[in-house]
Design an enzyme around this catalytic site. Structure first.
Site, PDB file in Angstrom:
ATOM      1  N   SER A 136      43.707  37.017  45.067  1.00 41.23           N
ATOM      2  CA  SER A 136      44.617  37.920  45.754  1.00 41.23           C
ATOM      3  C   SER A 136      43.986  38.657  46.928  1.00 41.23           C
ATOM      4  CB  SER A 136      45.197  38.966  44.796  1.00 41.23           C
ATOM      5  OG  SER A 136      44.174  39.851  44.403  1.00 41.23           O
ATOM      6  N   TYR A 189      48.542  36.325  47.071  1.00 39.23           N
ATOM      7  CA  TYR A 189      49.522  37.348  46.726  1.00 39.23           C
ATOM      8  C   TYR A 189      48.870  38.724  46.853  1.00 39.23           C
ATOM      9  CZ  TYR A 189      47.086  37.408  42.266  1.00 39.23           C
ATOM     10  OH  TYR A 189      46.117  37.502  41.303  1.00 39.23           O
TER      11      TYR A 189
END
Length: 111
Positions: free
Chosen positions: A25, A58
């Protein structure tokens, strides 16, 4: 039919940290996320201006007002602290409807 259009863009984000052994991430200061209309777990494209690398990951919410921009997991190998990034999100929209206006945040100028 849906098409992908620019929803949000954070320009000139400076990498402040990296954690290779995190699960993955990008961590972004939650105030910057709010300004850019990006939510936690949203898919983003990260473009590194220093080396031309592009990746998708993400978003994880960082501490507010910390200015944190940190790549985690394998993505940490694709940047160095101090690198400048564009962080981009897209939306799927019906092209026959009114276009959405993207939210642009320029961290270099403060806009």
């Amino acid at each position: 039919m849906l098409i992908s259009v620019l929803k949000s863009k954070i320009s000139y984000a400076t990498v402040t940290g990296k954690d290779l052994f995190y699960v993955g991430s990008i961590t972004i200061d939650s105030e910057i996320m709010k300004q850019a209309n990006i939510i936690e777990n949203e898919k983003v494209q990260v473009v590194n201006l220093n080396n031309g690398e592009r990746l998708e990951t993400y978003v994880i919410k960082g501490e507010p007002n910390s200015k944190t921009i940190a790549l985690n997991g394998p993505a940490a190998r694709r940047c160095e602290i101090g690198d400048q990034l564009f962080i981009i999100s897209y939306a799927q929209v019906d092209p026959t409807r009114e276009n959405i206006k993207p939210k642009l945040v320029d961290l270099k100028t403060g806009d």
